[in-house]
Design a protein around this motif. Sequence first.
Motif, PDB file in Angstrom:
ATOM      1  N   SER A 111      38.613  40.006  40.028  1.00  0.00           N
ATOM      2  CA  SER A 111      39.849  39.381  39.566  1.00  0.00           C
ATOM      3  C   SER A 111      40.781  40.475  39.089  1.00  0.00           C
ATOM      4  CB  SER A 111      39.591  38.365  38.451  1.00  0.00           C
ATOM      5  OG  SER A 111      39.058  38.999  37.323  1.00  0.00           O
ATOM      6  N   VAL A 112      42.063  40.211  39.237  1.00  0.00           N
ATOM      7  CA  VAL A 112      43.099  41.108  38.712  1.00  0.00           C
ATOM      8  C   VAL A 112      44.192  40.205  38.137  1.00  0.00           C
ATOM      9  CG1 VAL A 112      42.651  42.985  40.381  1.00  0.00           C
ATOM     10  CG2 VAL A 112      44.348  41.241  40.937  1.00  0.00           C
ATOM     11  N   PRO A 113      45.086  40.764  37.310  1.00  0.00           N
ATOM     12  CA  PRO A 113      46.194  39.914  36.845  1.00  0.00           C
ATOM     13  C   PRO A 113      46.896  39.304  38.059  1.00  0.00           C
ATOM     14  CG  PRO A 113      46.184  42.020  35.694  1.00  0.00           C
ATOM     15  CD  PRO A 113      45.144  42.128  36.765  1.00  0.00           C
ATOM     16  N   ILE A 114      47.225  38.018  37.986  1.00  0.00           N
ATOM     17  CA  ILE A 114      47.722  37.300  39.167  1.00  0.00           C
ATOM     18  C   ILE A 114      48.929  38.009  39.785  1.00  0.00           C
ATOM     19  CG2 ILE A 114      48.749  35.114  39.956  1.00  0.00           C
ATOM     20  CD1 ILE A 114      46.908  33.662  38.130  1.00  0.00           C
ATOM     21  N   SER A 115      49.761  38.573  38.936  1.00  0.00           N
ATOM     22  CA  SER A 115      50.971  39.224  39.473  1.00  0.00           C
ATOM     23  C   SER A 115      50.615  40.453  40.319  1.00  0.00           C
ATOM     24  CB  SER A 115      51.886  39.626  38.322  1.00  0.00           C
ATOM     25  OG  SER A 115      51.139  40.406  37.416  1.00  0.00           O
ATOM     26  N   GLN A 116      49.397  40.951  40.186  1.00  0.00           N
ATOM     27  CA  GLN A 116      49.020  42.143  40.976  1.00  0.00           C
ATOM     28  C   GLN A 116      48.112  41.812  42.162  1.00  0.00           C
ATOM     29  OE1 GLN A 116      47.887  45.710  38.858  1.00  0.00           O
ATOM     30  NE2 GLN A 116      48.571  44.786  36.960  1.00  0.00           N
ATOM     31  N   LEU A 117      47.843  40.524  42.360  1.00  0.00           N
ATOM     32  CA  LEU A 117      46.898  40.150  43.430  1.00  0.00           C
ATOM     33  C   LEU A 117      47.329  40.683  44.786  1.00  0.00           C
ATOM     34  CD1 LEU A 117      45.636  36.459  43.185  1.00  0.00           C
ATOM     35  CD2 LEU A 117      44.281  38.532  43.479  1.00  0.00           C
ATOM     36  N   CYS A 118      48.624  40.560  45.061  1.00  0.00           N
ATOM     37  CA  CYS A 118      49.100  40.921  46.396  1.00  0.00           C
ATOM     38  C   CYS A 118      49.008  42.434  46.594  1.00  0.00           C
ATOM     39  CB  CYS A 118      50.534  40.443  46.571  1.00  0.00           C
ATOM     40  SG  CYS A 118      51.095  40.686  48.247  1.00  0.00           S
ATOM     41  N   SER A 119      49.543  43.206  45.636  1.00  0.00           N
ATOM     42  CA  SER A 119      49.515  44.662  45.832  1.00  0.00           C
ATOM     43  C   SER A 119      48.064  45.152  45.847  1.00  0.00           C
ATOM     44  CB  SER A 119      50.341  45.385  44.778  1.00  0.00           C
ATOM     45  OG  SER A 119      49.882  45.016  43.507  1.00  0.00           O
ATOM     46  N   TYR A 120      47.218  44.557  45.007  1.00  0.00           N
ATOM     47  CA  TYR A 120      45.805  44.944  45.014  1.00  0.00           C
ATOM     48  C   TYR A 120      45.200  44.703  46.397  1.00  0.00           C
ATOM     49  CZ  TYR A 120      40.778  44.619  44.434  1.00  0.00           C
ATOM     50  OH  TYR A 120      39.429  44.778  44.625  1.00  0.00           O
ATOM     51  N   SER A 121      45.391  43.509  46.924  1.00  0.00           N
ATOM     52  CA  SER A 121      44.752  43.175  48.204  1.00  0.00           C
ATOM     53  C   SER A 121      45.272  44.078  49.319  1.00  0.00           C
ATOM     54  CB  SER A 121      45.033  41.727  48.598  1.00  0.00           C
ATOM     55  OG  SER A 121      44.690  40.901  47.557  1.00  0.00           O
ATOM     56  N   GLU A 122      46.590  44.291  49.313  1.00  0.00           N
ATOM     57  CA  GLU A 122      47.129  45.138  50.389  1.00  0.00           C
ATOM     58  C   GLU A 122      46.605  46.570  50.282  1.00  0.00           C
ATOM     59  OE1 GLU A 122      51.107  42.489  51.262  1.00  0.00           O
ATOM     60  OE2 GLU A 122      51.373  44.461  50.333  1.00  0.00           O
ATOM     61  N   SER A 123      46.509  47.073  49.050  1.00  0.00           N
ATOM     62  CA  SER A 123      46.004  48.447  48.920  1.00  0.00           C
ATOM     63  C   SER A 123      44.543  48.521  49.323  1.00  0.00           C
ATOM     64  CB  SER A 123      46.103  48.987  47.501  1.00  0.00           C
ATOM     65  OG  SER A 123      47.204  48.519  46.852  1.00  0.00           O
ATOM     66  N   VAL A 124      43.761  47.487  48.985  1.00  0.00           N
ATOM     67  CA  VAL A 124      42.344  47.533  49.366  1.00  0.00           C
ATOM     68  C   VAL A 124      42.224  47.502  50.892  1.00  0.00           C
ATOM     69  CG1 VAL A 124      40.140  46.306  49.317  1.00  0.00           C
ATOM     70  CG2 VAL A 124      41.467  46.534  47.229  1.00  0.00           C
ATOM     71  N   VAL A 125      42.967  46.602  51.536  1.00  0.00           N
ATOM     72  CA  VAL A 125      42.864  46.518  53.003  1.00  0.00           C
ATOM     73  C   VAL A 125      43.254  47.865  53.621  1.00  0.00           C
ATOM     74  CG1 VAL A 125      43.835  45.443  55.073  1.00  0.00           C
ATOM     75  CG2 VAL A 125      43.174  44.021  53.135  1.00  0.00           C
ATOM     76  N   ALA A 135      43.111  50.879  52.257  1.00  0.00           N
ATOM     77  CA  ALA A 135      42.079  51.895  51.986  1.00  0.00           C
ATOM     78  C   ALA A 135      40.837  51.634  52.836  1.00  0.00           C
ATOM     79  CB  ALA A 135      41.719  51.884  50.505  1.00  0.00           C
ATOM     80  N   MET A 136      40.490  50.378  52.998  1.00  0.00           N
ATOM     81  CA  MET A 136      39.310  50.036  53.809  1.00  0.00           C
ATOM     82  C   MET A 136      39.545  50.434  55.269  1.00  0.00           C
ATOM     83  SD  MET A 136      36.816  48.598  52.089  1.00  0.00           S
ATOM     84  CE  MET A 136      35.941  47.730  53.356  1.00  0.00           C
ATOM     85  N   GLU A 137      40.759  50.178  55.743  1.00  0.00           N
ATOM     86  CA  GLU A 137      41.022  50.529  57.147  1.00  0.00           C
ATOM     87  C   GLU A 137      40.901  52.033  57.366  1.00  0.00           C
ATOM     88  OE1 GLU A 137      44.659  48.448  58.015  1.00  0.00           O
ATOM     89  OE2 GLU A 137      43.530  46.588  58.433  1.00  0.00           O
ATOM     90  N   ARG A 138      41.286  52.793  56.351  1.00  0.00           N
ATOM     91  CA  ARG A 138      41.163  54.255  56.477  1.00  0.00           C
ATOM     92  C   ARG A 138      39.701  54.684  56.434  1.00  0.00           C
ATOM     93  NH1 ARG A 138      45.326  54.472  52.881  1.00  0.00           N
ATOM     94  NH2 ARG A 138      43.911  54.928  51.148  1.00  0.00           N
ATOM     95  N   LYS A 139      38.950  54.133  55.478  1.00  0.00           N
ATOM     96  CA  LYS A 139      37.602  54.671  55.239  1.00  0.00           C
ATOM     97  C   LYS A 139      36.508  53.952  56.012  1.00  0.00           C
ATOM     98  CE  LYS A 139      38.586  56.681  50.817  1.00  0.00           C
ATOM     99  NZ  LYS A 139      38.695  56.450  49.426  1.00  0.00           N
ATOM    100  N   PHE A 140      36.723  52.684  56.297  1.00  0.00           N
ATOM    101  CA  PHE A 140      35.687  51.909  57.011  1.00  0.00           C
ATOM    102  C   PHE A 140      36.325  51.187  58.188  1.00  0.00           C
ATOM    103  CE2 PHE A 140      34.619  52.293  52.555  1.00  0.00           C
ATOM    104  CZ  PHE A 140      33.345  52.841  52.609  1.00  0.00           C
ATOM    105  N   PRO A 141      36.810  51.953  59.155  1.00  0.00           N
ATOM    106  CA  PRO A 141      37.564  51.333  60.236  1.00  0.00           C
ATOM    107  C   PRO A 141      36.709  50.302  60.966  1.00  0.00           C
ATOM    108  CG  PRO A 141      37.107  53.654  60.702  1.00  0.00           C
ATOM    109  CD  PRO A 141      36.622  53.390  59.317  1.00  0.00           C
TER     110      PRO A 141
END
Length: 469
Positions: free
Chosen positions: A349-363, A365-371
């Motif tokens: 969980s993250v503060p709701i206002s950061q859900l979108c930026s969190y998810s986009e950054s994770v995706v 980073a994942m695409e870079r490291k775990f293609p």
Amino acid sequence: MHESLSKLHSIVGDDGFVTDPSVASTLLNDERGLYSGRAAAIVKPHSTKELADAVRVCFEAGIAMVPQGGNTGYCGGATPDESGSQVLFNLSRMDRVIGIDEQGFTMTAQAGVILAAAQQAAAEHQLLFPLSMGSEGSCQLGGNVSTNAGGLAVLRYGTARELVSGLEVVLPDGRIWSDLKGLRKDNTGYDLKQLFMGAEGSLGIISTVVFRLYPMPRVRIAAWLAIDNIGEAVAVLALLRNQLGDCITSFEFISREALGLVLRSMPRTQNPIDTVHGHYALVELAAFDDGGALNSDFEQALLEAMANTGLSDAVIAQSEQQRLAFWQLREMIPSAEKQMGGSIKHDVSVPISQLCSYSESVVAAMERKFPACRHSIYGHVGDGNIHFNVLAPELMQADAYRRENADAISDLIHGMAMACNGSFSAEHGIGMLKRSELAKFGDPVGLELMRQIKATLDPKGLMNPGKVL
Ligand code: MLT
Ligand code: ZN
């Protein structure tokens, strides 16, 4: 040990002393197949007294104890270790709803009542017990409270903790601490029941609970929404809340990929919005009249959301059958993942206002490291809680991929959540699985307090050792 086991046997009787190896084997393995334990004995007490007597025998003999409800947890919190020296306390025979107070809106129930049976018991009095989740046909109330379970209606009614107004607990030495008055107001010192909720059986065994009940809605209105991204889901929810108030009971995000897993693996399922859209959300409202007025307010609010947010389409369920079909699509995601070989599960969980930026950054980073790995992102947007599950790349062997990458992937997803002031475990708890995460990410002062509380209540360290701390 032998003498203690015979004492336990005589306390719980033949019906409460598990000897059948096939029953034992289901209880000694966890839901996800991550942990497999052994036990010196498996006991199923029938009453608080039997439970307390059995706990006292273990305390006096220095035998470690593992409490277990429906054994549906995801973090191995209810599985004994491999030593074969621990006693497993399975609560399933303590399955009585003790009473329902229609005027006080409370239900008193033993810990082993199955969640769906508790909902049903309340419904028979035209009352709502709002705790609800995919495992409700087999999870038990004691486990729900011990893990502070969340589920699908937290947005309106809160997690298990917020539904509890009284508790009875058998302490690690066999004493019974009981506060079953169920009072709404009682400011007489520390609120001790809070200690046991979310403690995952590490401080004692919950034996009986008083829950808050709510008026039963007469009508439920659900809609399937097409939205551009999680940020737009958050914006739509905020708009709907402002327009419609407290009648929104659930708001769940379902990514295109998560829905795709369900459509591919489950027969007779179909996307309620038959075009290629970004992602989806499922929203549900409750009405206490015939729902006519709410329905038209809802339609109005959805039009406004289409004009002012990234809501691109919406279908309101036209029948109870269609409403249930929407929910099925959401609730089947975990089993669809299982059918695809399983996922590396996350529950952040993250503060709701950061859900979108969190998810986009994770995706990103994942695409870079775990293609090529596949994401199954879904969950309780209204609670800021997203299941960021990761599946092996198509055509790769799921188990091998998990073994090789799970730790690094979880480090990344959890680390980024913590960096956003979030949590690495929003609803599934710690158990054995996330102990090292708690040690790594927990606040040092908070952890020290937890250890001190544990040492005070369980000085011999016998209650569910190896879990949480
Ligand atoms: C859910 O919300 O469906 C569960 O908490 C997550 C899961 O089963 O992975
Ligand atoms: Zn969930």
